[in-house]
Design a protein around this motif. Structure first.
Motif, PDB file in Angstrom:
ATOM      1  N   ARG A 193       0.868  -1.187   0.000  1.00  0.00           N
ATOM      2  CA  ARG A 193       0.000   0.000   0.000  1.00  0.00           C
ATOM      3  C   ARG A 193       0.900   1.230   0.000  1.00  0.00           C
ATOM      4  NH1 ARG A 193      -4.595   0.670  -0.203  1.00  0.00           N
ATOM      5  NH2 ARG A 193      -6.169   1.951   0.703  1.00  0.00           N
ATOM      6  N   LEU A 194       0.658   2.129  -0.932  1.00  0.00           N
ATOM      7  CA  LEU A 194       1.479   3.334  -1.055  1.00  0.00           C
ATOM      8  C   LEU A 194       0.982   4.418  -0.103  1.00  0.00           C
ATOM      9  CD1 LEU A 194       1.835   3.471  -4.922  1.00  0.00           C
ATOM     10  CD2 LEU A 194       3.596   2.850  -3.277  1.00  0.00           C
ATOM     11  N   LYS A 195       1.919   5.158   0.446  1.00  0.00           N
ATOM     12  CA  LYS A 195       1.610   6.290   1.314  1.00  0.00           C
ATOM     13  C   LYS A 195       2.111   7.555   0.615  1.00  0.00           C
ATOM     14  CE  LYS A 195       1.866   3.924   5.744  1.00  0.00           C
ATOM     15  NZ  LYS A 195       1.645   2.642   5.565  1.00  0.00           N
ATOM     16  N   THR A 196       1.348   8.629   0.752  1.00  0.00           N
ATOM     17  CA  THR A 196       1.739   9.902   0.160  1.00  0.00           C
ATOM     18  C   THR A 196       2.519  10.694   1.193  1.00  0.00           C
ATOM     19  OG1 THR A 196      -0.254   9.898  -1.177  1.00  0.00           O
ATOM     20  CG2 THR A 196       0.894  11.994  -0.956  1.00  0.00           C
ATOM     21  N   LYS A 197       3.725  11.106   0.814  1.00  0.00           N
ATOM     22  CA  LYS A 197       4.553  11.936   1.684  1.00  0.00           C
ATOM     23  C   LYS A 197       4.657  13.308   1.033  1.00  0.00           C
ATOM     24  CE  LYS A 197       8.914  12.163   4.093  1.00  0.00           C
ATOM     25  NZ  LYS A 197      10.195  11.555   4.347  1.00  0.00           N
ATOM     26  N   LYS A 198       4.186  14.318   1.741  1.00  0.00           N
ATOM     27  CA  LYS A 198       4.201  15.685   1.206  1.00  0.00           C
ATOM     28  C   LYS A 198       5.469  16.392   1.635  1.00  0.00           C
ATOM     29  CE  LYS A 198      -0.676  16.041   0.789  1.00  0.00           C
ATOM     30  NZ  LYS A 198      -1.470  16.761  -0.098  1.00  0.00           N
ATOM     31  N   ASN A 199       6.043  17.105   0.679  1.00  0.00           N
ATOM     32  CA  ASN A 199       7.241  17.888   0.926  1.00  0.00           C
ATOM     33  C   ASN A 199       7.011  19.261   0.298  1.00  0.00           C
ATOM     34  OD1 ASN A 199       9.746  18.794   1.513  1.00  0.00           O
ATOM     35  ND2 ASN A 199      10.836  17.430   0.101  1.00  0.00           N
ATOM     36  N   GLY A 200       6.485  20.178   1.077  1.00  0.00           N
ATOM     37  CA  GLY A 200       6.147  21.496   0.535  1.00  0.00           C
ATOM     38  C   GLY A 200       4.981  21.386  -0.412  1.00  0.00           C
ATOM     39  N   LYS A 224       5.143  12.691  -2.876  1.00  0.00           N
ATOM     40  CA  LYS A 224       5.661  11.493  -3.515  1.00  0.00           C
ATOM     41  C   LYS A 224       5.020  10.270  -2.882  1.00  0.00           C
ATOM     42  CE  LYS A 224       9.958  11.651  -0.815  1.00  0.00           C
ATOM     43  NZ  LYS A 224      11.401  11.632  -0.892  1.00  0.00           N
ATOM     44  N   LEU A 225       4.957   9.196  -3.666  1.00  0.00           N
ATOM     45  CA  LEU A 225       4.362   7.949  -3.212  1.00  0.00           C
ATOM     46  C   LEU A 225       5.475   7.037  -2.704  1.00  0.00           C
ATOM     47  CD1 LEU A 225       1.882   7.424  -6.171  1.00  0.00           C
ATOM     48  CD2 LEU A 225       1.338   8.227  -3.879  1.00  0.00           C
ATOM     49  N   TYR A 244      16.771   0.003   4.061  1.00  0.00           N
ATOM     50  CA  TYR A 244      15.873  -0.812   4.890  1.00  0.00           C
ATOM     51  C   TYR A 244      14.577  -1.197   4.179  1.00  0.00           C
ATOM     52  CZ  TYR A 244      19.054   0.933   8.430  1.00  0.00           C
ATOM     53  OH  TYR A 244      20.180   1.262   9.129  1.00  0.00           O
ATOM     54  N   GLY A 245      14.598  -1.319   2.866  1.00  0.00           N
ATOM     55  CA  GLY A 245      13.425  -1.746   2.122  1.00  0.00           C
ATOM     56  C   GLY A 245      12.479  -0.636   1.721  1.00  0.00           C
ATOM     57  N   TYR A 246      12.735   0.592   2.147  1.00  0.00           N
ATOM     58  CA  TYR A 246      11.864   1.707   1.763  1.00  0.00           C
ATOM     59  C   TYR A 246      12.115   2.051   0.305  1.00  0.00           C
ATOM     60  CZ  TYR A 246      10.664   2.401   6.637  1.00  0.00           C
ATOM     61  OH  TYR A 246      10.194   2.220   7.898  1.00  0.00           O
ATOM     62  N   PHE A 247      11.057   2.512  -0.373  1.00  0.00           N
ATOM     63  CA  PHE A 247      11.199   2.902  -1.765  1.00  0.00           C
ATOM     64  C   PHE A 247      10.266   4.064  -2.076  1.00  0.00           C
ATOM     65  CE2 PHE A 247       7.784  -0.219  -1.835  1.00  0.00           C
ATOM     66  CZ  PHE A 247       6.832   0.382  -2.650  1.00  0.00           C
ATOM     67  N   THR A 248      10.592   4.743  -3.164  1.00  0.00           N
ATOM     68  CA  THR A 248       9.736   5.791  -3.713  1.00  0.00           C
ATOM     69  C   THR A 248       9.286   5.331  -5.088  1.00  0.00           C
ATOM     70  OG1 THR A 248      10.976   7.498  -2.542  1.00  0.00           O
ATOM     71  CG2 THR A 248       9.612   8.224  -4.377  1.00  0.00           C
TER      72      THR A 248
END
Length: 191
Positions: free
Chosen positions: A49-56, A60-61, A101-105
């Motif tokens: 499941r993708l999470k949206t990370k806002k930067n300004g 990004k997903l 650690y397995g995180y991806f964009t």
């Protein structure tokens, strides 16, 4: 399951106690697997499941793969929800930017038209995880454990270890020293 040291590496890493064999190294490798999981390359398919990370003003997903270290992304499919239902489409393995650690964009194509386009909510990822070349600390830990097995004279009353086919546990865990555990714990955080 193969051993974490080759026949040639035994002479390099096992210098304290003589007469360490490949059989001793294989037993040590199995004990290491029982302690912290296998380091061999394995194939996995995972739905993330993708999470949206806002930067300004940008977003990004992002997601995280369960099995690390990730060796290679083999296939990627996007799963989207729109007004017509769920749809799955193939995407390129290059649409995944791997981090630690397995995180991806997810850097694949996302629609600019938010009304009729559909931003992926999940990814189905087929990938391999594990080490193609074993880390130095793993080889050292395996060598130390194999030498301890030889020094203490063999199996030391093994009772069980959980695996698919069999189970082995050490009745006396003194061959698994604190130093070996420290080396393995440093590597195991990636597995």
């Amino acid at each position: 399951m193969s051993a974490y040291l080759t026949e040639d590496e035994i002479a390099v890493y096992c210098t304290i106690i003589p007469n360490v064999t490949l059989a001793d190294v294989t037993v040590a490798s199995k004990l290491i697997d029982a302690y912290c999981g296998s380091f061999e390359v394995k194939e996995h398919t995972q739905q993330v499941r993708l999470k949206t990370k806002k930067n300004g003003c940008c977003s990004k997903l992002m997601g995280r793969l369960q099995h690390t270290p990730v060796a290679e992304i083999l296939e990627v499919s996007t799963i989207s929800q729109n007004i017509f239902g769920r749809s799955e489409e193939e995407d390129s393995p290059q649409s995944i930017y791997l981090e630690d650690y397995g995180y991806f964009t997810y850097i694949g194509n996302t629609p600019t038209n938010k009304l009729f386009g559909h931003i992926p909510c999940e990814l189905k990822i087929k990938y391999t995880s594990g080490y193609t070349d074993y880390p130095e600390d793993l080889k050292i830990a395996c060598a130390l454990l194999a030498q301890n097995i030889v020094q203490y004279g063999g199996f030391l009353s093994w009772t069980s270890k959980k695996d698919i086919d069999y189970s082995i546990t050490l009745a006396d865990s003194s061959i698994f020293t604190k130093e070996i555990k420290i080396l393995l714990d440093g590597i195991a955080k990636y597995v």
